[in-house]
Design an enzyme around this catalytic site. Structure first.
Site, short mmCIF file in Angstrom:
data_model
loop_
_atom_site.label_atom_id
_atom_site.label_comp_id
_atom_site.label_asym_id
_atom_site.label_seq_id
_atom_site.Cartn_x
_atom_site.Cartn_y
_atom_site.Cartn_z
N SER A 191 30.07 -24.26 -19.64
CA SER A 191 29.41 -23.85 -18.41
C SER A 191 28.90 -25.09 -17.67
O SER A 191 29.68 -25.98 -17.33
CB SER A 191 28.30 -22.85 -18.72
OG SER A 191 27.84 -22.20 -17.56
N GLU A 318 34.16 -13.43 -17.85
CA GLU A 318 32.99 -14.30 -17.78
C GLU A 318 31.74 -13.58 -17.27
O GLU A 318 30.68 -13.61 -17.89
CB GLU A 318 33.29 -15.49 -16.86
CG GLU A 318 34.39 -16.42 -17.33
CD GLU A 318 33.89 -17.50 -18.29
OE1 GLU A 318 32.69 -17.47 -18.65
OE2 GLU A 318 34.71 -18.36 -18.66
N HIS A 414 31.01 -14.69 -20.83
CA HIS A 414 30.46 -16.03 -20.81
C HIS A 414 29.65 -16.29 -22.08
O HIS A 414 28.84 -15.47 -22.49
CB HIS A 414 29.58 -16.18 -19.57
CG HIS A 414 29.29 -17.57 -19.15
ND1 HIS A 414 30.28 -18.46 -18.81
CD2 HIS A 414 28.11 -18.24 -19.01
CE1 HIS A 414 29.73 -19.61 -18.46
NE2 HIS A 414 28.41 -19.52 -18.58
#
Length: 510
Positions: A191, A318, A414
């Site tokens: 990320s 995600e 995610h």
């Protein structure tokens, strides 16, 4: 094996060996970035005498987040630039063979997170033959907020990236004592950490400090200077201080954290704030034209890092995580979906094109899919393709493991891939991410992902063929899709990527 090690600043003592690895925690790699050093480049750590006990994680960077299993920040904590090392209990440099090094940069929207999160424990990767380093760096306003010059000594942008470079310099100078090879370093992140990695690949100050890079769910694009200046004005107004170097330096870190949180909430509540109303991220790397010349996607495409091997991964769902934790606005009507697309400058037909790929998808499904691919999936794919086209050796993978059924479920969302790659599925704090306690199949998947990271860090080969242009025939898929766990927009990879061809990433403006 002794647990006392030499570093560039002095000797340190780690924990007793446990599960085949020795952990040395909370090693300072730079001076505390406060007082006269606040908003400045990191300074080398002064040497200490004797042996420093490093058996507990050090203080984390100023933030309001309280993450499961990890220490929280307390106002007054200043010695925040520390790192942690895991090294195998046996088989290190004492036998004359240096081990590959993996340096981990945590994510967290450049606003929260730390190296002490349980899913970043380096024990399993150390058992796989790596020396693992995780680090803290300045985040939020301290690390990425724009600070106007005071006419004497400029406060650089991208201070968080400069901290990361300082940690890599510490690795270069000290890691051999831990059995690591300073000439075989891989920098990895997820990320915000993944985009930090992409930035480091292109920054002159990081040149020669690592030879390989791993980027999971890189998020883009970076900020234009105008957005960073706009955010500073907003934060200063919320804190009732002048948006000047003197005004900002006089405000405590706690004051700036609270003001930043209030600015984020203000954007959430204001539908007229455009992109920032949907899931506000108000800090990040700034394409200042000097330290970071442009968005790393453009710099990589221009050939900034062809000598660095790159492994890219993203998850296939995600943004479902942000929907689950309530960090993004709920979109349930076609009108809201159209406003979202307009605010982000997306092609008008994109939401409808997504629905054609998965006709059964709800409006909410389409929104989360588009937002996830916009922020992470497409940006990550373009990073891989740009690096491959510029002559860099590039590997691409996707994390598709889901868990549905009647029990706790989890999307391929995610952060879910990271406990698998670190081999930390048993940590209770990650069970929300993976949908409950791991199954035998989960452990087998984790073993394969750990081996891929270890192989890539050691030799540049994760176990599959490099890509030429992010083509689907050279993409490793981690896990299998569970039809009960949600819509799979990635079932037609080529059709999905074709929908984004008309879209261009540019540094974020206010």
């Amino acid at each position: 094996m002794t647990s006392v090690f030499d570093t560039v600043s002095g000797r340190v003592r780690g924990r007793a060996p446990d599960r085949g690895a020795v952990a040395v925690l909370g090693i300072p790699y730079a001076e505390p970035p406060f007082g006269a050093a606040r908003f400045r480049e990191p300074r080398p750590r002064h040497a200490w005498t004797g042996i420093r006990d490093c058996v507990e994680f050090g203080p984390v960077s100023p933030q309001s987040a309280e993450l499961p299993g990890a220490p929280s920040w307390s106002p007054g904590d200043e010695d925040i630039l520390g790192l942690n090392v895991w090294t195998p209990e046996s088989g290190n440099g004492a036998a004359g063979r240096r081990l590959p090094v993996l340096v981990w940069i945590h994510g967290g929207a450049y606003t929260f997170g730390s190296s002490a999160q349980p899913d970043f424990d380096g024990t399993a990767l150390a058992r796989a033959g790596l020396v693992v380093v995780t680090l803290n760096y300045r985040i939020g306003f301290e690390g990425f907020g724009h600070v106007p010059d005071d006419g004497e000594d400029a406060c650089p942008p991208n201070r968080g990236l400069l901290d990361q470079i300082a940690a890599l310099e510490w690795v270069r100078d000290s890691i051999a004592s831990f059995g690591g090879d300073p000439d075989n370093v891989t920098v990895a992140g997820q990320s915000a950490g993944a985009t930090s990695v992409a930035c480091l690949m292109t920054m002159d100050g990081a040149r020669g400090l690592f030879r390989r890079a791993i980027a999971h769910s890189a998020v883009g694009p970076v900020f234009a200077p105008e957005l960073a200046e706009h955010v500073t004005r907003q934060v200063a107004a919320e804190a009732a201080i002048a948006a000047t170097h003197a005004g900002l330096a006089a405000a405590s870190a706690h004051t700036l954290v609270r003001a930043s949180d209030a600015v984020v909430e203000g954007f959430r509540q204001d539908p007229h704030s455009g992109r920032l109303s949907w899931d506000p991220v108000i800090f990040g790397p700034v394409a200042d034209g000097h330290l970071l010349r442009a968005d790393p996607l453009d710099l990589v495409a221009a050939g900034a890092a062809p000598d660095i091997d790159l492994l890219v991964c993203h998850t296939t769902q995600e943004y479902w995580l942000m929907g689950a934790v309530g960090s993004c606005a709920e979109v349930t009507t076609e009108e809201e979906l159209a406003r979202f697309a307009e605010d982000f400058g997306l092609p008008d037909s994109l939401p409808a094109d997504y629905r054609r790929l998965v006709p059964e998808a709800t409006v909410r499904d389409v929104h989360l899919a588009v937002y996830g691919d916009l922020s992470f999936g497409e940006y990550s794919n373009r990073l891989a393709a740009a690096h491959a086209r510029s002559g860099g050796r590039t590997f691409l993978s996707r994390f598709a493991r889901q868990r549905g059924g009647s029990g706790p479920g989890a999307y391929a969302w995610h952060c879910a891939d990271i406990p698998f790659a670190f081999g930390n599925l048993a940590e209770e704090s990650v069970h929300f991410l993976i949908g409950g306690p791991p199954t035998p199949a989960d452990h087998r998947l984790s073993d394969r992902m750990v081996a891929a990271w270890a192989g890539f860090a050691a030799t540049g080969d994760p176990g599959w063929e490099p890509v030429a242009d992010a083509s689907p025939d050279a993409i490793r898929i981690w896990g299998t899709v569970d039809p009960a766990a949600g819509p799979d927009f990635w079932r037609d990879d080529e059709a999905l990527r074709a929908l984004w061809r008309a879209f261009t990433y540019r540094p974020e403006q206010p």
